[in-house]
Design an enzyme around this catalytic site. Sequence first.
Site, PDB file in Angstrom:
ATOM      1  CE1 TYR A 163      -3.731   2.265   0.305  1.00 28.40           C
ATOM      2  CE2 TYR A 163      -2.889   2.973   2.545  1.00 28.40           C
ATOM      3  CZ  TYR A 163      -3.693   3.324   1.442  1.00 28.40           C
ATOM      4  OH  TYR A 163      -4.745   4.217   1.539  1.00 28.40           O
ATOM      5  CG  ASP A 164       3.314   2.011   3.277  1.00 34.76           C
ATOM      6  OD1 ASP A 164       2.023   2.022   3.478  1.00 34.76           O
ATOM      7  OD2 ASP A 164       3.907   1.654   4.474  1.00 34.76           O
ATOM      8  CD  GLN A 227      -0.799   1.934  19.332  1.00 34.61           C
ATOM      9  OE1 GLN A 227      -0.561   1.742  20.456  1.00 34.61           O
ATOM     10  NE2 GLN A 227      -1.428   0.824  18.585  1.00 34.61           N
TER      11      GLN A 227
END
Length: 328
Positions: A163-164, A227
């Site tokens: 995806y990136d 996170q």
Amino acid sequence: MTEPTQQPVPSTATSDPLRILITGSAGFIGSHLAERFLNEGHTVIGVDNYISGQRSNTELFQEHPRFTFIEADVSYGIPYEGEKLDWVMHFASPASPPHYQQFPVETLMVGAQGTQNGLKLAHAHGAGFFLASTSEVYGDPLVHPQPETYWGNVNPIGVRSCYDEAKRYAEAITMAYHRSRGVNTRIIRIFNTYGPRMRPDDGRVITNFVHQALRGEPLTVYGDGSQTRSFQYIDDLVEGISRLMMVMYHEPVNLGNPDEFTMLELIQVLEKGMDTNLNVRFEPLPGDDPKQRQPNIERTRSLLGPMQPVSLENGLERTVQIARLNPS
């Protein structure tokens, strides 16, 4: 780099209706864009192959006189032979980790060949081309918050790389078509967006939390919950897209809410809104999962002007209400 100073434009509404083709029109964001444009009097051609989109999203508009749907995989071409287009908007791609990790080759293909096919179509029609990129191009960032000038910290062979890297390539070829062939392009980097019409099995945190809470299950928290993410309600994203269409600016623009929450803080907001105590189940942190994600929106404000984003509390309330009507 000097930041832009263009005057903001309030919407896509123009004196003349537009003809807009949206790839990924059956997806979460694509369906909301189709609704916005149809409500403004434009004509919409939706294209999707339902790899991650939902047929129910197409059914919302199938009786609309200004909506046409084409079922196709845009990685292999966009079979549109109609009247001249004003915009090609490329939103086709699996976008949640479970979906793009299930279809890694297809995700890379739609980011590469799908983007090029959209650019070719825009170039042939003299149309604008609008690319939906992602905050994932920043990877696990070493700069916080993330400005558009940050080049990112991405693992090119990790579990999220399909995806990136697809989106990073999509940005590169979009800029190449703009610079070498004069295509009128826009690029947005979308930060975590949520709201109605997301698949119950989407796999991203707000969808997971809401549906787990409604089923009475423990909420799955990966890592220790420290996170961070910045959550943007879908209406705010659509408004930002609409404004950017009317601003002549070609480099990437962050679209996201700069308010940052840890996962545990998100649970507290959800508990307050649902007036209940929620149990939590901790699981190991997935590979390459970013520890921080927050947009720097100085460029966005300069281009698009002030916006009044939907608060996380109000957005979650709306999302929970819809999810109660459509449980998984």
